[in-house]
Structure formats: C-alpha cells, structure tokens
Design a protein around this motif. Sequence first.
Motif, mmCIF file in Angstrom:
data_model
loop_
_atom_site.group_PDB
_atom_site.id
_atom_site.type_symbol
_atom_site.label_atom_id
_atom_site.label_comp_id
_atom_site.label_asym_id
_atom_site.label_seq_id
_atom_site.Cartn_x
_atom_site.Cartn_y
_atom_site.Cartn_z
ATOM 1 N N ALA A 21 0.859 -1.182 0.000
ATOM 2 C CA ALA A 21 0.000 0.000 0.000
ATOM 3 C C ALA A 21 0.896 1.232 0.000
ATOM 4 O O ALA A 21 1.821 1.334 0.817
ATOM 5 N N VAL A 22 0.648 2.151 -0.933
ATOM 6 C CA VAL A 22 1.446 3.373 -1.076
ATOM 7 C C VAL A 22 0.518 4.566 -0.881
ATOM 8 O O VAL A 22 -0.270 4.921 -1.758
ATOM 9 N N LEU A 23 0.611 5.179 0.312
ATOM 10 C CA LEU A 23 -0.263 6.291 0.685
ATOM 11 C C LEU A 23 0.539 7.291 1.511
ATOM 12 O O LEU A 23 1.628 6.960 2.006
ATOM 13 N N PRO A 24 0.021 8.522 1.692
ATOM 14 C CA PRO A 24 0.738 9.490 2.532
ATOM 15 C C PRO A 24 0.990 8.955 3.935
ATOM 16 O O PRO A 24 0.165 8.232 4.505
ATOM 17 N N ALA A 25 2.155 9.309 4.481
ATOM 18 C CA ALA A 25 2.520 8.895 5.832
ATOM 19 C C ALA A 25 1.629 9.588 6.850
ATOM 20 O O ALA A 25 1.021 10.627 6.583
ATOM 21 N N ILE A 37 -8.208 5.459 5.205
ATOM 22 C CA ILE A 37 -7.936 4.612 4.040
ATOM 23 C C ILE A 37 -6.967 3.502 4.427
ATOM 24 O O ILE A 37 -7.169 2.327 4.087
ATOM 25 N N TRP A 38 -5.901 3.869 5.150
ATOM 26 C CA TRP A 38 -4.980 2.856 5.665
ATOM 27 C C TRP A 38 -5.745 1.798 6.476
ATOM 28 O O TRP A 38 -5.522 0.594 6.315
ATOM 29 N N GLU A 39 -6.621 2.260 7.355
ATOM 30 C CA GLU A 39 -7.355 1.336 8.222
ATOM 31 C C GLU A 39 -8.227 0.387 7.408
ATOM 32 O O GLU A 39 -8.333 -0.803 7.717
ATOM 33 N N GLY A 40 -8.875 0.908 6.363
ATOM 34 C CA GLY A 40 -9.702 0.061 5.518
ATOM 35 C C GLY A 40 -8.893 -1.024 4.834
ATOM 36 O O GLY A 40 -9.327 -2.186 4.751
ATOM 37 N N ILE A 41 -7.704 -0.675 4.337
ATOM 38 C CA ILE A 41 -6.834 -1.656 3.686
ATOM 39 C C ILE A 41 -6.375 -2.701 4.695
ATOM 40 O O ILE A 41 -6.420 -3.917 4.428
ATOM 41 N N ARG A 42 -5.933 -2.246 5.861
ATOM 42 C CA ARG A 42 -5.463 -3.187 6.888
ATOM 43 C C ARG A 42 -6.564 -4.141 7.318
ATOM 44 O O ARG A 42 -6.345 -5.353 7.446
ATOM 45 N N ASP A 43 -7.748 -3.598 7.544
ATOM 46 C CA ASP A 43 -8.842 -4.437 8.030
ATOM 47 C C ASP A 43 -9.276 -5.454 6.985
ATOM 48 O O ASP A 43 -9.617 -6.595 7.324
ATOM 49 N N TYR A 44 -9.271 -5.063 5.706
ATOM 50 C CA TYR A 44 -9.628 -6.054 4.693
ATOM 51 C C TYR A 44 -8.581 -7.169 4.653
ATOM 52 O O TYR A 44 -8.935 -8.363 4.579
ATOM 53 N N CYS A 45 -7.302 -6.809 4.693
ATOM 54 C CA CYS A 45 -6.246 -7.824 4.674
ATOM 55 C C CYS A 45 -6.365 -8.754 5.887
ATOM 56 O O CYS A 45 -6.136 -9.967 5.765
ATOM 57 N N GLU A 46 -6.753 -8.214 7.022
ATOM 58 C CA GLU A 46 -6.961 -9.044 8.210
ATOM 59 C C GLU A 46 -8.138 -9.986 8.010
ATOM 60 O O GLU A 46 -8.120 -11.140 8.469
ATOM 61 N N ASP A 50 -6.548 -15.915 6.239
ATOM 62 C CA ASP A 50 -6.399 -17.342 5.958
ATOM 63 C C ASP A 50 -5.742 -17.592 4.610
ATOM 64 O O ASP A 50 -5.238 -18.684 4.350
ATOM 65 N N PHE A 51 -5.742 -16.584 3.739
ATOM 66 C CA PHE A 51 -5.111 -16.714 2.432
ATOM 67 C C PHE A 51 -3.631 -16.336 2.467
ATOM 68 O O PHE A 51 -2.998 -16.240 1.420
ATOM 69 N N GLN A 52 -3.115 -16.108 3.668
ATOM 70 C CA GLN A 52 -1.705 -15.753 3.868
ATOM 71 C C GLN A 52 -1.321 -14.480 3.109
ATOM 72 O O GLN A 52 -0.307 -14.415 2.421
ATOM 73 N N ILE A 53 -2.183 -13.479 3.241
ATOM 74 C CA ILE A 53 -1.898 -12.165 2.674
ATOM 75 C C ILE A 53 -0.973 -11.408 3.622
ATOM 76 O O ILE A 53 -1.244 -11.304 4.826
ATOM 77 N N HIS A 54 0.094 -10.878 3.102
ATOM 78 C CA HIS A 54 0.997 -10.027 3.889
ATOM 79 C C HIS A 54 0.994 -8.628 3.298
ATOM 80 O O HIS A 54 1.307 -8.444 2.118
ATOM 81 N N LEU A 55 0.629 -7.645 4.107
ATOM 82 C CA LEU A 55 0.567 -6.254 3.661
ATOM 83 C C LEU A 55 1.870 -5.542 3.997
ATOM 84 O O LEU A 55 2.268 -5.462 5.158
ATOM 85 N N THR A 56 2.513 -5.002 2.978
ATOM 86 C CA THR A 56 3.705 -4.175 3.155
ATOM 87 C C THR A 56 3.295 -2.721 3.011
ATOM 88 O O THR A 56 2.800 -2.313 1.953
ATOM 89 N N GLU A 57 3.472 -1.935 4.069
ATOM 90 C CA GLU A 57 3.076 -0.535 4.045
ATOM 91 C C GLU A 57 4.256 0.334 3.606
ATOM 92 O O GLU A 57 5.334 0.270 4.187
ATOM 93 N N LEU A 58 4.024 1.154 2.581
ATOM 94 C CA LEU A 58 5.060 2.030 2.039
ATOM 95 C C LEU A 58 4.579 3.482 2.103
ATOM 96 O O LEU A 58 4.224 4.085 1.078
ATOM 97 N N PRO A 59 4.537 4.061 3.297
ATOM 98 C CA PRO A 59 4.092 5.460 3.412
ATOM 99 C C PRO A 59 5.153 6.411 2.873
ATOM 100 O O PRO A 59 6.346 6.117 2.887
ATOM 101 N N GLY A 84 0.886 -7.352 -6.024
ATOM 102 C CA GLY A 84 0.076 -6.208 -6.427
ATOM 103 C C GLY A 84 0.197 -5.095 -5.417
ATOM 104 O O GLY A 84 0.870 -5.237 -4.388
ATOM 105 N N ALA A 85 -0.461 -3.966 -5.705
ATOM 106 C CA ALA A 85 -0.369 -2.807 -4.811
ATOM 107 C C ALA A 85 -1.619 -1.954 -4.898
ATOM 108 O O ALA A 85 -2.273 -1.886 -5.938
ATOM 109 N N VAL A 86 -1.938 -1.309 -3.774
ATOM 110 C CA VAL A 86 -2.958 -0.262 -3.708
ATOM 111 C C VAL A 86 -2.217 1.057 -3.556
ATOM 112 O O VAL A 86 -1.302 1.171 -2.732
#
Length: 308
Positions: A21-25, A37-46, A50-59, A84-86
Amino acid sequence: MDYHCNAVASSLKRGETRIAAVLPARDAGSTMFYEPIWEGIRDYCESVRDFQIHLTELPYQSLGTVSVPSQAVERLRSEQKLAGAVMLGALMPEAKEVLRELLPLPIVLVNGDALESGRICCVQAENYLLGRTMGELLLLRMQKPGGILVCAGDRSTSADREAVDGLEDYLAGVPSGCELHKIYHQNDLEGLYQRLIDTLLHTPDLQGCCSMTARGSLQLAKALKATGLAGNLCAIGSDAFPENIRNLKNGIFQNLMFKNPYRQGWVAAEQLFKHIFSRSTPESDVIRVKSEAIFRSSVQMYESGRRD
C-alpha cells in the motif's frame, strides 16, 4: 461434477502473498482522511488472513502535495515478489512514468484516478455528485445570491477537480448568479489560512463558503472563527473526523460531505485480492463508493467512525 477449487487450501500451497500500500505517511493532516484509508486496507487484509496475505506498508512524506512522488514508486519497485499494490490515485507525472515500468504488476488506485498508469481499476467517492450536492445545499441556505468562497484543494488531484466541476456545473445550470472565489492549495496550510482570512474580510457580498478537502475544512473553520463569521456565513466542510463533527455540532458548518475513506480503502484492497486470487475483472474500471451529505440531525451516526 460440481467441483470447486478450495481457494484457502490453494493459498497454503502457494505460500505467502505480498501486496503493498502506497499512501501518505501519518501526520497531523493525514489522520483526518488518509489514515481511515490505511485502516480500511489493513482491516480487509486481516479479514482474509487465511489466504496468507501479507501487507507491506510504504508510506511517503507529503511535502508540497499529497500526490505520489516518483521516489515512492521507486521504493515499490525495489520490493521483492509483490503480487500487487494499492496506491493513491493522485500521482506526480514522474511517478506515472516509473509506474508504467512496473506493469503488468496489478495496481488498484484509491481516492482518484490516473488512467495512463495502467491500473486495474480505481476506487473513489462520488466526487462530482458531492460537488453538485454542495452547490444545491449552499443555494438553499444562502440568504441571497452572492459570492462563494471555495477551498478547491489540489488542482493536480482528480478527486478535487471533479468536486469543483460538480459545484460549478450545478451553479451554472440553475443559474444562480453566484461568483466563485476558488483558492487552490496543496500542503501549505498556513498560507491557505492567511488567504482565507484575506478573502473573508475583503470580498464584498460573500454569502457562502465550502471546502473540498478535509485539510481545507479545518483551515476554513479556523478562519471563520477568527473573522467572527462563524455561524453567520453559510459553510460546508468535507469529511467526518472529530474536529469537523464538532464544527458541525457548534454551527460553524451547516453540512459535511462524507467521502467514506475507510470504505474506499477496504474496496480497493478487496478488488486487488479478487484480481490476484480469482483473476476476476471489475464490472467497471471506476468503482464509486457511496458518499453522503451529513446534517446536524444525522451526525450521531458518524461520531464513533463509520465502517460500512
């Protein structure tokens, strides 16, 4: 034979799937709009852990503008094995060039669009309709036609431009006889505040004001209080964060326009997930998240943070 692949079991065999995820810090301004917006992305990934999604945050630090700089895309390119990336939909021209070099990496844009980026889709609010709604509410509340002061946001950001276009088109179609005094701003909030003070004090026959952005809303409310015009001039702000809610309840703003940034983040992550795991294509490459006008009578629904 009605066979269906078990996606969770398949993901266990595949191993970890990394998305970015690439968004303002996080800073004093981003907590109002970009943090949800960050929270929405994090919560969806959580929700799909079970699909072993790992979110890398790039503020990235938003200095002159909130738009994504080329350095942020370069940092994305340096990450290994991304699926992929948001990314924020406002991109500097140099960032778009670097981003095209990353194709076919799946990209979903949020809160704005840049078609030339090669994105799968973008997720954003009904910005144009919010601008039109803002125009109608202003005319209903203003005592007579006159000048309207507009905190117009960042000229380079498509979401802000759409909202301003909606406001202008509505007023032109009435016709209203109102003159717009647009103040574009980026991250120079102190400069914006001084320009608002000057316009409020020295513009004759000013009857209303509004802001297309969360940051602009704070400065507009501050300027209205400093000039003694709070409660005496029709005013509409953007987004439902605690300070804005207080300004609505205290009568500084008569309405707020809610762009649902949390939902934007959630849907953007969801679209990226569906593309990665099922190769599904969105029905539309522009997905509009439901947006709303908030009144003082309905503000209770937003005080604890809306999550739908």
